[in-house]
Design a protein around this motif. Structure first.
Motif, PDB file in Angstrom:
ATOM      1  N   HIS A  78      -0.255  -5.923   0.663  1.00 49.94           N
ATOM      2  CA  HIS A  78       0.528  -6.248  -0.534  1.00 49.94           C
ATOM      3  C   HIS A  78       1.974  -6.601  -0.177  1.00 49.94           C
ATOM      4  CE1 HIS A  78      -2.507  -3.495  -2.820  1.00 49.94           C
ATOM      5  NE2 HIS A  78      -2.965  -4.723  -2.717  1.00 49.94           N
ATOM      6  N   ALA A  79       2.587  -5.799   0.691  1.00 56.84           N
ATOM      7  CA  ALA A  79       3.989  -6.036   1.031  1.00 56.84           C
ATOM      8  C   ALA A  79       4.175  -7.356   1.774  1.00 56.84           C
ATOM      9  CB  ALA A  79       4.529  -4.877   1.872  1.00 56.84           C
ATOM     10  N   ALA A  81       4.219   4.086   2.079  1.00 53.37           N
ATOM     11  CA  ALA A  81       3.821   3.025   3.011  1.00 53.37           C
ATOM     12  C   ALA A  81       4.274   1.659   2.506  1.00 53.37           C
ATOM     13  CB  ALA A  81       2.313   3.054   3.203  1.00 53.37           C
ATOM     14  N   LEU A  82       4.196   1.453   1.198  1.00 55.09           N
ATOM     15  CA  LEU A  82       4.605   0.176   0.621  1.00 55.09           C
ATOM     16  C   LEU A  82       6.100  -0.047   0.803  1.00 55.09           C
ATOM     17  CD1 LEU A  82       3.825  -2.339  -1.141  1.00 55.09           C
ATOM     18  CD2 LEU A  82       4.516  -0.954  -3.119  1.00 55.09           C
ATOM     19  N   CYS A  83       6.896   0.970   0.511  1.00 59.95           N
ATOM     20  CA  CYS A  83       8.353   0.814   0.633  1.00 59.95           C
ATOM     21  C   CYS A  83       8.758   0.508   2.073  1.00 59.95           C
ATOM     22  CB  CYS A  83       9.051   2.074   0.118  1.00 59.95           C
ATOM     23  SG  CYS A  83       8.989   2.251  -1.683  1.00 59.95           S
ATOM     24  N   GLU A  84       8.140   1.185   3.032  1.00 56.37           N
ATOM     25  CA  GLU A  84       8.427   0.886   4.440  1.00 56.37           C
ATOM     26  C   GLU A  84       8.087  -0.569   4.758  1.00 56.37           C
ATOM     27  OE1 GLU A  84       6.364   3.500   7.033  1.00 56.37           O
ATOM     28  OE2 GLU A  84       7.297   5.342   6.228  1.00 56.37           O
ATOM     29  N   ALA A  85       6.942  -1.041   4.265  1.00 53.78           N
ATOM     30  CA  ALA A  85       6.505  -2.400   4.562  1.00 53.78           C
ATOM     31  C   ALA A  85       7.345  -3.438   3.825  1.00 53.78           C
ATOM     32  CB  ALA A  85       5.034  -2.546   4.197  1.00 53.78           C
ATOM     33  N   ALA A 119      -7.031   3.533   4.237  1.00 53.42           N
ATOM     34  CA  ALA A 119      -7.268   2.314   3.458  1.00 53.42           C
ATOM     35  C   ALA A 119      -6.066   1.979   2.586  1.00 53.42           C
ATOM     36  CB  ALA A 119      -8.523   2.488   2.598  1.00 53.42           C
ATOM     37  N   LEU A 120      -5.447   2.995   1.991  1.00 58.91           N
ATOM     38  CA  LEU A 120      -4.270   2.747   1.151  1.00 58.91           C
ATOM     39  C   LEU A 120      -3.097   2.231   1.974  1.00 58.91           C
ATOM     40  CD1 LEU A 120      -4.556   5.792  -1.266  1.00 58.91           C
ATOM     41  CD2 LEU A 120      -4.696   3.382  -1.904  1.00 58.91           C
ATOM     42  N   ARG A 121      -2.952   2.721   3.200  1.00 58.73           N
ATOM     43  CA  ARG A 121      -1.897   2.186   4.074  1.00 58.73           C
ATOM     44  C   ARG A 121      -2.148   0.716   4.383  1.00 58.73           C
ATOM     45  NH1 ARG A 121      -2.782   7.165   6.898  1.00 58.73           N
ATOM     46  NH2 ARG A 121      -1.089   8.678   6.509  1.00 58.73           N
ATOM     47  N   ALA A 122      -3.410   0.363   4.643  1.00 56.40           N
ATOM     48  CA  ALA A 122      -3.738  -1.042   4.931  1.00 56.40           C
ATOM     49  C   ALA A 122      -3.466  -1.924   3.719  1.00 56.40           C
ATOM     50  CB  ALA A 122      -5.201  -1.145   5.357  1.00 56.40           C
ATOM     51  N   LEU A 123      -3.831  -1.444   2.532  1.00 52.17           N
ATOM     52  CA  LEU A 123      -3.567  -2.219   1.318  1.00 52.17           C
ATOM     53  C   LEU A 123      -2.066  -2.364   1.094  1.00 52.17           C
ATOM     54  CD1 LEU A 123      -6.281  -0.853  -1.157  1.00 52.17           C
ATOM     55  CD2 LEU A 123      -6.191  -3.123  -0.116  1.00 52.17           C
ATOM     56  N   ALA A 124      -1.316  -1.307   1.366  1.00 49.37           N
ATOM     57  CA  ALA A 124       0.141  -1.376   1.187  1.00 49.37           C
ATOM     58  C   ALA A 124       0.744  -2.468   2.068  1.00 49.37           C
ATOM     59  CB  ALA A 124       0.771  -0.017   1.511  1.00 49.37           C
TER      60      ALA A 124
END
Length: 778
Positions: free
Chosen positions: A513-514, A694-698, A505-510
């Motif tokens: 957001h990105a 995950a956010l930084c990658e996105a 779920a956190l990966r999906a949110l990241a």
């Protein structure tokens, strides 16, 4: 219905309109009495609209009463739509002159209720119970005048030309305005049928007719199951008025009644706190275009018989004979058990033809939908919406979905919405806007691009219907036909997420957001899509932002926290002590900083000093789109063929702009099992590490920054931690100030969030609040 003269729209007082209806009904009663008085000397000519049906009798009394009522109402309201049962025979009489109708017979509520003329329709049944009139059963005769606003019965008058057995007794008038006045003018006595004492006080008494219709027979048996009493009564208004008066618990009517039969008595029942629906529990449908037939029957109940009413409708939704009534709309008979939910925004059953166009559309124009089912197992009747799963039977598969989800919000049907209308109208207006936000976002090009380009699995809207009503928010209606995250495809929901699901779920949110982060490729690739998104969603996402919560919440945290500690009892106190929490005064400590914390957590909240708060958060550089309510109930999970955990996101009512970390804090507090968390914050830190990576990658993928090194510098892990801790403290404000008041740690519910998961979750939140306040203070 004859067309009224064209006129500019105007606001009309509903109490004045009701008053003129009272006066017009009295004139109709007098016309009926005059015809009756002449019967002894000139007789009574009777014709039938349907030769074989004595209920279709037509007499001079019908036409004279129609003329008296409609002519006077047209003079009072020349541009108002009026639908009369005897419109075809009353043309000449309508031209008669009459004194002006009185507008002061009904006491106006304070403030008075108004509506636009274009939203109103008057329905007139000049003589309800013509068969009874012909047969001399005069106490059953009534004169009905009611009006609807936006398709709902809101005002009604029932005139009783012969209210007692005394020949010279003047007519009696019963009237009601939903949300306003309800009274009787004159003296009336109940029919001897109703005056008889019940054989047993607790037995349900049901007013019904003598129709031999098999579905009505099923309804009568269901209503009287367990030894209830059945009273056969003539006249639609007579039955419903008996329910309004409490002479019977339920009134069950046949399928040949029309809008002019039910409108007036329905308004009176609702004004008295009762309920009227079709046999399946859905509100009656009133069309502005004419007196539509109540093809799905009518059930009315006294205010004290709501349980019996709902039980009867639930039984009818399970009955195969009754469900055959839905065949004309393409519903699959016995499988259409959620027949009250599978309704369009107009209140009519969903049609298979409409569903086919919405789901197949241009992609498969030749696809044929044979039927649909709405099983009870897939239905939910929540506090603020109703949903059901539609199972679709196509003539050929052609890759089309086997199911869809129908989400329907009719604010006037929801008890929670009605309560908010009385005690918290601003919250009701907020809720109304939230449904418009969800529909607009899911139908937007931005949402489609999020699914396609970012591979974030967001519910697809096949169709959206919106009827917001700013003047009367309680009359707002919304509906969405959505892609189904179905169990047949491996999807499931959890009351609380385990660690594997939380990480997915956190990966999906990241990625969400990105994709929408300020400066991402999305914002540079098309002005039309970006402008559409800005219009669609909240300027600031999340229902717990300061402008969407009462100001008193911030000033009472100390007191409410102490109340919660007392309510949770010794187990809660022992666990806090074991974790070393400084529980004494925790609420007061949070109260001292709550306003500042909230402003930093929601820097784009239009209700606060947005500019200062946004600047403190780094300006717009970290502005993105947030889900706004990522609790467990708003996520679906499944395991893919390659063993990965996949997440689907639903319910975007509170979607808007904000800080990603605020969304993450809400998610961790509201969705995760306590097994994923620890009071020292270490397990959270590991989850935040994952999210940040995950956010930084996105951020690189969606072109916010060119490289991952740039991403680490642009949004360092320390900044995420700082914003997350601010967001979590703000969640404590919401939970202490509002949500824990509804906590029930013993019950199991899918819709669990931060206030209602478990005692362990409550201890974790209090412990984290204590630790963060110490850091914040230093």
């Amino acid at each position: 219905m004859r067309a009224s003269p064209a006129a500019a729209d105007e606001r009309l007082s509903l109490s004045e309109l009701l008053s003129t209806c009272v006066d017009a009904t009295r004139r109709g009663c007098e016309a009926i009495r005059q015809v009756q008085a002449a019967r002894a000397t000139v007789g009574l000519t009777v014709s039938r609209k349907v030769a074989s049906d004595p209920r279709s009798a037509l007499t001079k009394a019908d036409l004279e009463a129609q003329a008296a009522i409609v002519s006077s109402l047209r003079a009072a309201w020349p541009s108002l739509r009026i639908v009369g049962e005897e419109d075809e025979g009353a043309e000449e009489a309508e031209a008669r002159a009459a004194p002006p109708l009185r507008r002061d017979l009904v006491r106006a509520p304070s403030p008075d209720v108004e509506a636009w003329r274009s939203e109103l329709t008057l329905f007139v049944d000049p003589l309800d119970g013509t068969r009874e009139f012909v047969e001399g059963r005069l106490r059953h005769v009534q004169c009905l005048v009611g009006f609807t606003c936006r398709g709902r019965a809101v005002g009604g008058v029932v005139g009783l030309p012969f209210p007692t057995d005394e020949a010279g007794a003047p007519p009696a008038i019963v009237y009601g305005l939903v949300g306003g006045a309800s009274a009787t003018i004159g003296t009336r006595l109940p029919s001897a049928l109703f005056a008889a004492e019940r054989s047993e006080a607790r037995r349900v008494r049901v007013a019904t007719g003598d129709s031999s219709n098999p579905v009505l027979a099923v309804a009568r048996r269901a209503a009287t199951a367990g030894g209830g009493e059945e009273v056969v009564v003539g006249g639609a208004g007579n039955k419903l008025l008996a329910a309004a008066d409490g002479l019977v618990d339920l009134a069950v009517m046949h399928f040949d009644t029309c809008s002019w039969d039910s409108c007036a008595p329905e308004a009176i029942i609702r004004a008295a706190g009762g309920k009227v629906s079709d046999l399946f529990g859905a509100p009656l449908v009133y069309s502005a275009g004419g007196g539509g037939r109540n093809a799905l029957g009518v059930v009315g109940s006294h205010a004290s018989a709501r349980v019996a009413h709902d039980a009867l409708c639930a039984q009818m939704r399970r009955d195969a004979t009754a469900l055959e009534l839905l065949r004309p709309w393409g519903a699959e008979g016995a499988a259409a058990a959620a027949a009250d939910v599978a309704r369009g925004i107009d209140g009519l059953p969903l049609s298979a033809q409409w569903i086919r166009r919405a789901v197949a559309g241009a992609a498969a124009p030749e696809a044929a939908l044979l039927s649909y089912a709405a099983p009870e197992a897939g239905a939910s009747r929540g506090m603020m919406s109703t949903t059901c799963r539609l199972e679709l039977a196509w003539a050929a598969e052609a890759g089309l979905p086997r199911s869809a989800v129908w989400k329907r919000v009719d604010m006037a049907e929801l008890e929670a919405a009605a309560l908010k209308a009385r005690v918290a109208p601003l919250k009701l207006a907020r809720d109304v806007r939230s449904y418009a936000v969800e529909a607009a976002f899911l139908a937007s090009a931005a949402c489609a691009r999020l699914r396609a380009a970012a591979a974030v699995d967001v519910a697809e809207a096949y169709a959206a219907e919106l009827k917001p009503c700013a003047a009367a928010p309680l009359e707002s209606r919304f509906a969405l036909l959505l892609r189904d995250f179905s169990a047949a495809d491996g999807w499931a929901q959890r009351g609380m997420l385990g660690e594997r699901e939380a990480r997915a779920a956190l990966r999906a949110l990241a990625r969400l957001h990105a994709f929408f982060w300020e400066g991402a490729a999305f914002w540079r690739e098309g002005a039309e899509a970006t402008a559409e998104l800005e219009r669609a969603v909240w300027p600031s996402g999340g229902y717990w932002q300061p402008s969407m919560q009462p100001a008193a919440q911030f000033a009472s945290l100390g007191a409410t926290y102490r109340e919660h500690v007392a309510a949770f009892g010794a187990p809660f106190a022992r666990e806090l002590e074991r974790e070393g929490v400084e529980a004494e005064g925790l609420g007061e400590r949070l109260q001292q900083v709550a306003a500042r914390v909230a402003a930093r957590a929601h820097p784009f909240d239009v209700g606060g000093d947005a500019a200062a708060a946004a600047a403190a958060a780094g300006g717009r550089a970290h502005r993105t789109l947030i889900h706004g309510d990522p609790k467990a109930a708003n996520l679906f999970v499944r395991t893919s063929e390659d063993g990965r955990c996949e997440v689907g996101l639903i319910d975007f009512q509170w979607c808007g702009f904000g800080l990603a970390a605020t969304d993450v804090a809400h998610h961790i507090a509201a969705a995760l099992s306590p097994d994923c968390l620890s009071c020292d914050g270490k397990r959270e830190a590991a989850l935040l590490d994952l999210y940040h990576g995950a956010l930084c990658e996105a951020l690189v993928e969606f072109e916010v920054v060119p490289t991952e090194a740039d991403a680490l510098a642009f949004f360092p892990r320390e900044l995420l931690q700082e914003q997350y801790e601010t967001g979590l403290l703000d969640m404590c404000r919401l939970v202490f100030g509002y949500q824990w008041s509804r906590a029930d740690f013993e019950s199991e519910s899918l819709n669990k969030n931060s206030y209602n998961k478990s005692l362990r979750s409550a201890v974790w939140l209090a412990a984290r609040c204590d630790a963060l306040l110490r850091t914040y203070a230093s």
